[in-house]
Write a protein that holds these residues in place. Structure first.
Motif, PDB file in Angstrom:
ATOM      1  N   LEU A  18       0.828  -1.210   0.000  1.00 29.73           N
ATOM      2  CA  LEU A  18       0.000   0.000   0.000  1.00 29.73           C
ATOM      3  C   LEU A  18       0.861   1.259   0.000  1.00 29.73           C
ATOM      4  O   LEU A  18       0.588   2.216  -0.743  1.00 29.73           O
ATOM      5  CB  LEU A  18      -0.914  -0.011   1.229  1.00 29.73           C
ATOM      6  N   LEU A  19       1.889   1.276   0.828  1.00 25.27           N
ATOM      7  CA  LEU A  19       2.754   2.464   0.916  1.00 25.27           C
ATOM      8  C   LEU A  19       3.597   2.642  -0.342  1.00 25.27           C
ATOM      9  O   LEU A  19       3.848   3.776  -0.766  1.00 25.27           O
ATOM     10  CB  LEU A  19       3.644   2.358   2.151  1.00 25.27           C
ATOM     11  N   MET A  20       4.033   1.539  -0.940  1.00 25.64           N
ATOM     12  CA  MET A  20       4.805   1.616  -2.186  1.00 25.64           C
ATOM     13  C   MET A  20       4.025   2.328  -3.278  1.00 25.64           C
ATOM     14  O   MET A  20       4.570   3.116  -4.051  1.00 25.64           O
ATOM     15  CB  MET A  20       5.168   0.200  -2.671  1.00 25.64           C
ATOM     16  N   MET A  21       2.728   2.043  -3.356  1.00 20.27           N
ATOM     17  CA  MET A  21       1.904   2.562  -4.452  1.00 20.27           C
ATOM     18  C   MET A  21       1.850   4.078  -4.457  1.00 20.27           C
ATOM     19  O   MET A  21       1.731   4.697  -5.514  1.00 20.27           O
ATOM     20  CB  MET A  21       0.483   2.006  -4.350  1.00 20.27           C
ATOM     21  N   VAL A  22       1.902   4.698  -3.266  1.00 23.30           N
ATOM     22  CA  VAL A  22       1.723   6.148  -3.195  1.00 23.30           C
ATOM     23  C   VAL A  22       3.020   6.908  -2.996  1.00 23.30           C
ATOM     24  O   VAL A  22       3.135   8.071  -3.406  1.00 23.30           O
ATOM     25  CB  VAL A  22       0.720   6.519  -2.081  1.00 23.30           C
ATOM     26  N   PHE A  23       4.012   6.283  -2.371  1.00 24.20           N
ATOM     27  CA  PHE A  23       5.269   6.988  -2.130  1.00 24.20           C
ATOM     28  C   PHE A  23       6.283   6.773  -3.248  1.00 24.20           C
ATOM     29  O   PHE A  23       7.225   7.551  -3.387  1.00 24.20           O
ATOM     30  CB  PHE A  23       5.868   6.559  -0.778  1.00 24.20           C
ATOM     31  N   VAL A  24       6.112   5.706  -4.044  1.00 24.11           N
ATOM     32  CA  VAL A  24       6.967   5.480  -5.218  1.00 24.11           C
ATOM     33  C   VAL A  24       6.043   5.174  -6.393  1.00 24.11           C
ATOM     34  O   VAL A  24       5.981   4.045  -6.885  1.00 24.11           O
ATOM     35  CB  VAL A  24       7.959   4.321  -4.973  1.00 24.11           C
ATOM     36  N   PRO A  25       5.314   6.188  -6.863  1.00 23.51           N
ATOM     37  CA  PRO A  25       4.249   5.947  -7.853  1.00 23.51           C
ATOM     38  C   PRO A  25       4.754   5.810  -9.291  1.00 23.51           C
ATOM     39  O   PRO A  25       4.639   6.710 -10.108  1.00 23.51           O
ATOM     40  CB  PRO A  25       3.364   7.190  -7.695  1.00 23.51           C
ATOM     41  N   THR A  26       5.326   4.659  -9.604  1.00 30.33           N
ATOM     42  CA  THR A  26       5.703   4.338 -10.978  1.00 30.33           C
ATOM     43  C   THR A  26       4.945   3.092 -11.408  1.00 30.33           C
ATOM     44  O   THR A  26       4.423   2.351 -10.575  1.00 30.33           O
ATOM     45  CB  THR A  26       7.220   4.084 -11.094  1.00 30.33           C
ATOM     46  N   ILE A  27       4.930   2.866 -12.706  1.00 29.20           N
ATOM     47  CA  ILE A  27       4.222   1.691 -13.208  1.00 29.20           C
ATOM     48  C   ILE A  27       4.818   0.413 -12.618  1.00 29.20           C
ATOM     49  O   ILE A  27       4.099  -0.515 -12.225  1.00 29.20           O
ATOM     50  CB  ILE A  27       4.264   1.650 -14.748  1.00 29.20           C
ATOM     51  N   ALA A  28       6.168   0.377 -12.535  1.00 32.52           N
ATOM     52  CA  ALA A  28       6.838  -0.818 -12.029  1.00 32.52           C
ATOM     53  C   ALA A  28       6.494  -1.076 -10.563  1.00 32.52           C
ATOM     54  O   ALA A  28       6.189  -2.218 -10.183  1.00 32.52           O
ATOM     55  CB  ALA A  28       8.352  -0.682 -12.197  1.00 32.52           C
ATOM     56  N   THR A  29       6.546  -0.040  -9.739  1.00 33.61           N
ATOM     57  CA  THR A  29       6.266  -0.238  -8.309  1.00 33.61           C
ATOM     58  C   THR A  29       4.790  -0.543  -8.066  1.00 33.61           C
ATOM     59  O   THR A  29       4.449  -1.336  -7.186  1.00 33.61           O
ATOM     60  CB  THR A  29       6.688   0.993  -7.489  1.00 33.61           C
ATOM     61  N   VAL A  30       3.910   0.089  -8.836  1.00 36.37           N
ATOM     62  CA  VAL A  30       2.480  -0.202  -8.702  1.00 36.37           C
ATOM     63  C   VAL A  30       2.206  -1.653  -9.094  1.00 36.37           C
ATOM     64  O   VAL A  30       1.439  -2.365  -8.412  1.00 36.37           O
ATOM     65  CB  VAL A  30       1.634   0.769  -9.548  1.00 36.37           C
ATOM     66  N   ALA A  31       2.836  -2.107 -10.183  1.00 40.05           N
ATOM     67  CA  ALA A  31       2.666  -3.501 -10.614  1.00 40.05           C
ATOM     68  C   ALA A  31       3.184  -4.459  -9.548  1.00 40.05           C
ATOM     69  O   ALA A  31       2.546  -5.485  -9.255  1.00 40.05           O
ATOM     70  CB  ALA A  31       3.390  -3.735 -11.933  1.00 40.05           C
ATOM     71  N   LEU A  32       4.343  -4.136  -8.951  1.00 45.20           N
ATOM     72  CA  LEU A  32       4.899  -4.974  -7.896  1.00 45.20           C
ATOM     73  C   LEU A  32       3.992  -4.975  -6.667  1.00 45.20           C
ATOM     74  O   LEU A  32       3.776  -6.018  -6.034  1.00 45.20           O
ATOM     75  CB  LEU A  32       6.294  -4.478  -7.512  1.00 45.20           C
ATOM     76  N   ALA A  33       3.446  -3.812  -6.353  1.00 44.03           N
ATOM     77  CA  ALA A  33       2.533  -3.710  -5.204  1.00 44.03           C
ATOM     78  C   ALA A  33       1.275  -4.549  -5.426  1.00 44.03           C
ATOM     79  O   ALA A  33       0.809  -5.234  -4.507  1.00 44.03           O
ATOM     80  CB  ALA A  33       2.161  -2.244  -4.964  1.00 44.03           C
TER      81      ALA A  33
END
Length: 394
Positions: free
Chosen positions: A290-305
């Motif tokens: 959840l925190l990754m999605m908003v603090f590192v908002p890239t396609i790669a991090t959102v996909a990983l999240a």
């Protein structure tokens, strides 16, 4: 070849699916029915908050009463049957009141009254029914047994965006009648595979309740409710911002279905390596996602999240009911499940009250609140100790 216990578990999963389907149809039609009766659409949110607030008290109450009924007459099906019959009757009555609303023009609040009565009827049997899983599986097998209920409930809930137009096209009378029939059929199936038996619960096996566990189960449910709501409210907004080329609604259906399917490997993992460990890993991983999605908002991090949520979200949600059953004495399984459901519905009610309208929940706030919710639930899991020397709920 399945043994009798697994037939009961699958039948109980069918009942869980029927409960989820009933709520799905209820939530789809609720605003439409209220508007047609002359009420504001905002009353739907208010009614759901009231219903959840009532359930906070009734879930543990009926769970405890079903425990006592089992000790007296060796079955919890009195509450299950009563609740299902009441719910099925009110399910058919809801559209009837709407269709014949002109006859009730002098009593404009009859529809909201019937709606609240329907929600109360659901609480009569939901906790007693779900707590039956404690009798169907050994303690070590509870997570995998529960995963069948999670799978069916999650699948029915996941298809709402795809089925909503079809359900609305049926019309309220047909949709509510189908819900009533499915609920009655699932209950009859469970009754067939779980006939009454003599009560073999030894009085000497009864152990006192650790009252700190009561509070921890309620708080765990509260934290889980916030975490679950925040995921399904925040994730579509994050997907829309970071992957605009895809329809967030379609992505959420796929993600929800994947989460439902992941309940089975989550149950296997928890049964093999320990439910508490699985829940703690799931809570931590989901909070991080959840925190990754908003603090590192890239396609790669959102996909990983999203991948982390699909893999680990079920670890924490699937294990809650088995954990609750295993931390209270075996003859209080209904109370244990009721306490967890009480905390969960209380969390849903407070969440809906605080973020009304839901547009007040920004992705950043939703991610932080969701992470806190799962961390609170994880803290409760860490402090809940299994009862010693018990390997099967009776």
């Amino acid at each position: 070849m399945l043994n009798a216990s697994w037939y009961r578990i699958i039948s109980l999963a069918a009942l869980q699916g029927a409960i989820t389907l009933s709520w799905l149809i209820y939530n789809i039609y609720l605003p439409k029915l209220l508007i047609g009766y002359g009420f504001s659409p905002s009353l739907a949110v208010t009614l759901l908050i009231i219903e959840n607030a009532i359930a906070v008290i009734l879930e543990p109450l009926f769970g405890s009463l079903s425990d006592r009924a089992y000790q007296w007459i060796a079955t919890k099906f009195g509450f299950v049957s009563l609740g299902v019959i009441l719910t099925a009757t009110l399910t058919v009555l809801i559209p009837a009141v709407f269709v014949f609303r002109d006859l009730f023009s002098a009593a404009s609040w009859i529809l909201p009254g019937v709606l609240v009565a329907w929600a109360i009827a659901m609480t009569v049997f939901r906790t007693p029914a779900i707590s039956l899983i404690g009798r169907y599986a050994f303690a070590s097998e509870l997570p995998i047994a529960m995963s069948f209920l999670t799978l069916v409930g999650g699948f029915v809930g996941a298809i709402r965006p795809l089925s909503q137009d079809f359900i609305l096209s049926l019309g309220a009378p047909a949709a509510f009648t189908i819900a009533s029939i499915v609920l009655l059929a699932a209950t009859a199936l469970l009754r067939y595979f779980d006939p009454p038996v003599s009560n073999n619960l030894n009085v000497t096996e009864r152990k006192p309740i650790v009252w700190t566990h009561v509070g921890l189960l309620i708080v765990m449910g509260w934290g889980m409710a916030w975490g679950v709501r925040c995921i399904f409210e925040t994730l579509p907004k994050v997907l829309k911002l970071n992957i605009p080329q895809f329809d967030p609604a379609i992505l959420m259906v796929a993600i929800s279905l994947a989460i439902a399917v992941s309940a089975l490997p989550a149950g296997l993992f928890a049964s093999k390596y320990g439910n508490r460990s699985a829940m703690l890993i799931g809570a931590m991983a989901t909070s991080i996602a959840l925190l990754m999605m908003v603090f590192v908002p890239t396609i790669a991090t959102v996909a990983l999240a999203v991948l982390l949520i699909i893999c680990c979200f079920s670890w924490v949600t699937n294990g809650a009911v088995p954990l609750a059953i295993n931390v209270l004495p075996p003859h209080r399984s209904g109370l244990a499940v009721g306490l967890y459901f009480s905390g969960f519905t209380g969390g849903i009610s407070s969440f809906s009250s605080l973020f009304n309208p839901i547009s007040n929940l920004t992705p950043l706030l939703g991610a932080i609140c969701g992470a806190i919710g799962f961390m609170v639930a994880g803290g409760c899991v860490l402090n809940l100790s299994d009862r010693a020397g018990v390997d099967k709920d009776i």
